[in-house]
Scaffold this motif. Structure first.
Motif, short mmCIF file in Angstrom:
data_model
loop_
_atom_site.label_atom_id
_atom_site.label_comp_id
_atom_site.label_asym_id
_atom_site.label_seq_id
_atom_site.Cartn_x
_atom_site.Cartn_y
_atom_site.Cartn_z
N MET A 132 -4.90 -1.91 -1.70
CA MET A 132 -3.73 -1.24 -1.14
C MET A 132 -2.63 -1.25 -2.21
SD MET A 132 -1.45 -2.44 2.11
CE MET A 132 -2.02 -1.28 3.30
N HIS A 133 -2.05 -0.12 -2.43
CA HIS A 133 -0.99 0.00 -3.42
C HIS A 133 0.33 0.29 -2.71
CE1 HIS A 133 1.17 0.93 -7.08
NE2 HIS A 133 1.52 2.10 -6.55
N ILE A 134 1.34 -0.49 -3.02
CA ILE A 134 2.69 -0.26 -2.50
C ILE A 134 3.55 0.15 -3.69
CG2 ILE A 134 4.70 -1.29 -1.35
CD1 ILE A 134 2.24 -1.19 0.46
N LYS A 179 8.68 -11.40 -6.33
CA LYS A 179 7.83 -10.45 -5.62
C LYS A 179 8.24 -10.37 -4.15
CE LYS A 179 3.60 -11.18 -8.30
NZ LYS A 179 2.19 -11.61 -8.20
N PRO A 180 8.42 -9.14 -3.64
CA PRO A 180 8.72 -9.00 -2.21
C PRO A 180 7.52 -9.38 -1.36
CG PRO A 180 8.52 -6.85 -3.25
CD PRO A 180 8.39 -7.87 -4.34
N LEU A 181 7.79 -9.79 -0.15
CA LEU A 181 6.76 -10.22 0.80
C LEU A 181 6.48 -9.09 1.79
CD1 LEU A 181 5.02 -12.61 1.85
CD2 LEU A 181 6.96 -13.17 3.34
N LEU A 182 5.25 -8.61 1.80
CA LEU A 182 4.83 -7.54 2.69
C LEU A 182 4.55 -8.11 4.07
CD1 LEU A 182 4.07 -4.47 2.54
CD2 LEU A 182 1.72 -5.23 2.14
N ILE A 183 5.17 -7.51 5.08
CA ILE A 183 4.97 -7.93 6.47
C ILE A 183 4.67 -6.68 7.29
CG2 ILE A 183 6.49 -9.95 6.20
CD1 ILE A 183 8.61 -8.35 7.81
N GLY A 184 4.60 -6.81 8.59
CA GLY A 184 4.50 -5.65 9.49
C GLY A 184 3.20 -4.88 9.37
N GLY A 185 3.31 -3.58 9.60
CA GLY A 185 2.13 -2.71 9.66
C GLY A 185 1.32 -2.68 8.38
N CYS A 186 1.99 -2.72 7.24
CA CYS A 186 1.24 -2.70 5.97
C CYS A 186 0.44 -4.00 5.80
CB CYS A 186 2.17 -2.48 4.79
SG CYS A 186 2.74 -0.77 4.66
N GLU A 236 -1.18 -13.38 -3.19
CA GLU A 236 -0.51 -12.81 -4.36
C GLU A 236 -1.20 -11.53 -4.80
OE1 GLU A 236 2.27 -13.95 -5.90
OE2 GLU A 236 2.44 -15.69 -4.58
N GLU A 237 -0.43 -10.47 -4.89
CA GLU A 237 -0.89 -9.22 -5.48
C GLU A 237 -0.05 -8.97 -6.73
OE1 GLU A 237 -3.46 -7.42 -4.73
OE2 GLU A 237 -4.02 -8.55 -2.93
N GLN A 238 -0.36 -7.92 -7.46
CA GLN A 238 0.33 -7.70 -8.73
C GLN A 238 1.84 -7.54 -8.58
OE1 GLN A 238 -1.39 -4.72 -11.26
NE2 GLN A 238 0.40 -4.61 -12.57
N ASP A 239 2.29 -6.71 -7.65
CA ASP A 239 3.71 -6.40 -7.53
C ASP A 239 4.38 -6.95 -6.28
OD1 ASP A 239 3.67 -4.89 -9.93
OD2 ASP A 239 2.89 -3.15 -8.83
#
Length: 140
Positions: free
Chosen positions: A1-3, A15-22, A90-93
């Motif tokens: 998955m790319h953001i 790095k921002p923390l992805l939450i919610g639907g994504c 941890e992801e790249q970005d």
């Protein structure tokens, strides 16, 4: 998955923390909606508030910067980047909230039918992993 964070025209210090639907989509639970929800480090949040002062949302003290399809929060129900980021993937970005913390967030909002269904999906995923019905690794 790319953001793609580039529309924000901001370089995150942390790095921002992805939450919610994504995050739900990342774990293969359901497709994400139109927006991208993030919780960010306090330094990044302060910079984004300065950068986008006309795009601020206040939900009972949770302050969001809402621009370009992103909702970027300082906290969710007083739970901040550090608490929600424990054991994040941890992801790249960016980082992805752990399943356990995602379960916690969904339980806080379970009186809303959409989030109650999300809660059920996360519980099923956690139990499937616990009982060896699928790998706990990134499935996207």
């Amino acid at each position: 998955m790319h953001i793609d964070l580039s529309p924000l025209k901001y370089k995150f210090c942390h790095k921002p923390l992805l939450i919610g639907g994504c995050a739900m989509e990342y774990y293969g639970l359901r497709k994400a909606g139109a927006d991208i929800d993030l919780v960010v480090h306090p330094d990044d949040h302060a910079a984004l508030v300065t950068l986008y002062p006309d795009h601020i949302k206040d939900l009972y003290g949770d302050i969001g910067v809402c621009e370009y399809g992103f909702e970027i929060w300082n906290q969710i129900c007083t739970f901040d980047y550090f608490y929600l980021g424990e054991n994040a993937v941890e992801e790249q970005d960016y980082r992805v909230i752990s399943l356990e913390k995602l379960l916690f967030l969904k339980s806080l909002a379970m009186e809303i039918p959409k989030y109650h269904r999300d809660l059920e999906l996360v519980v099923k995923k956690v139990l499937d992993i616990a009982y060896g019905k699928e790998s706990s690794g990134d499935i996207c």
